[in-house]
Design an enzyme around this catalytic site. Structure first.
Site, PDB file in Angstrom:
ATOM      1  N   SER A 261       3.929   7.012   3.326  1.00 44.68           N
ATOM      2  CA  SER A 261       2.960   5.988   2.958  1.00 44.68           C
ATOM      3  C   SER A 261       3.247   4.794   3.861  1.00 44.68           C
ATOM      4  CB  SER A 261       3.105   5.594   1.487  1.00 44.68           C
ATOM      5  OG  SER A 261       2.327   4.455   1.195  1.00 44.68           O
ATOM      6  N   THR A 262       2.449   4.646   4.919  1.00 43.33           N
ATOM      7  CA  THR A 262       2.736   3.610   5.901  1.00 43.33           C
ATOM      8  C   THR A 262       2.548   2.214   5.325  1.00 43.33           C
ATOM      9  OG1 THR A 262       0.468   3.788   6.746  1.00 43.33           O
ATOM     10  CG2 THR A 262       2.155   5.089   7.847  1.00 43.33           C
ATOM     11  N   CYS A 263       1.633   2.079   4.358  1.00 45.00           N
ATOM     12  CA  CYS A 263       1.433   0.757   3.745  1.00 45.00           C
ATOM     13  C   CYS A 263       2.704   0.307   3.022  1.00 45.00           C
ATOM     14  CB  CYS A 263       0.259   0.793   2.780  1.00 45.00           C
ATOM     15  SG  CYS A 263      -1.333   1.118   3.560  1.00 45.00           S
ATOM     16  N   GLY A 264       3.343   1.236   2.330  1.00 47.84           N
ATOM     17  CA  GLY A 264       4.558   0.916   1.603  1.00 47.84           C
ATOM     18  C   GLY A 264       5.824   1.184   2.383  1.00 47.84           C
TER      19      GLY A 264
END
Length: 278
Positions: A261-264
């Protein structure tokens, strides 16, 4: 980073200024590439692809909206084992989607075409394209035009989105092993024993230590969507404030692969039974 849709309730002259701004940003990126200057810019993968004239795939959504990507991936997996009746009951949709407050048909007459197991891939691809490109195509086109004003298209032939990211974001620099150690932490989500956890950590760090620089860039890109560390004068403490990768240990499965999860800035890795499997 990616363009956001325009609020058409605002004054039209502002819209022209907005497009001129995107064109200027494109020229700025082009000049940086032309003069071999790196920038602390983290554009989403689909934006790089648009600049290169590459076709998007729905998997690019993982680098833009990881939660939506996981939801669509679950839908695709459900289509593989559910009966047609079960699938239609769980997903009572048609081939239209709402993107940024506007309803858009994925195909002509899509509002009258139900979502089925046969057209689920078309739905997912169309939804992804509407969200990432079609809803902001004017802004992306202005960005690309500015970029092309500086960099001729033939110069970019053969480059991938990852290549362009490396060239502009400075990802070609070394990623020290001790730097990765300082920004990566582990979460024991399954509650395995401390002994098992420490064994997994030793395996993981052994693999990372033996990685080439290109493989470390790929690891960083998989976790964060960027293949370079923040250019902050090599200050370890400040870098830690800017980037922190979490390794979330999940239940073991021979068929499961790591997910990110690149956002997280999070990587979920199954608790593999052996070093070779990891």
């Amino acid at each position: 980073m990616a363009p956001l849709p325009w609020d058409h309730s605002l004054a039209q002259p502002l819209y022209k200024q907005r497009l001129d701004g995107y064109k200027a940003i494109g020229r700025f990126l082009g000049l940086a590439l032309w003069f071999k200057q790196t920038l602390p810019v983290k554009l989403c993968r689909h934006v790089w692809k648009f600049l290169l004239g590459r076709r998007l795939c729905w998997a690019d959504l993982a680098f833009y909206n990881s939660d939506l990507y996981e939801g669509l991936r679950a839908m695709l997996n459900d289509a593989k084992w559910m009966t047609e009746e079960e699938f239609v009951e769980v997903y009572p949709c048609t081939l239209e989607v709402e993107v940024n407050g506007r309803v858009r048909e994925l195909v002509p007459g899509g509002s009258d075409i139900p979502l089925t197991k046969l057209n689920v891939e078309q739905y997912i691809q169309g939804y992804s394209e509407q969200l990432m490109v079609e809803s902001v195509v004017v802004e992306l086109t202005a960005l690309k035009q500015g970029f092309s004003d500086i960099i001729p298209r033939h110069v970019l032939a053969g480059l991938s989105a990852e290549d362009l990211t490396l060239l502009l974001s400075g990802g070609c620099g070394d990623i020290p092993f001790d730097k990765l150690c300082s920004i990566i932490t582990f979460v024991n989500s399954i509650g395995c024993s401390q002994k098992r956890l420490e064994q997994f950590k030793r395996w993981f760090w052994r693999i990372v230590k033996d990685m080439t620089q290109k493989e470390r860039q790929q690891l960083l890109y998989f976790a964060t969507g960027s293949s370079s560390l923040p250019p902050l004068d090599h200050n370890t403490e400040r870098t830690r404030d800017r980037i922190s990768i979490t390794i979330d240990i999940q239940h073991d499965s021979r068929n499961a692969l790591p997910m990110s999860s690149t956002c997280g800035q999070r990587i979920s890795i199954p608790l593999y039974r052996s070093y070779s499997m990891l």
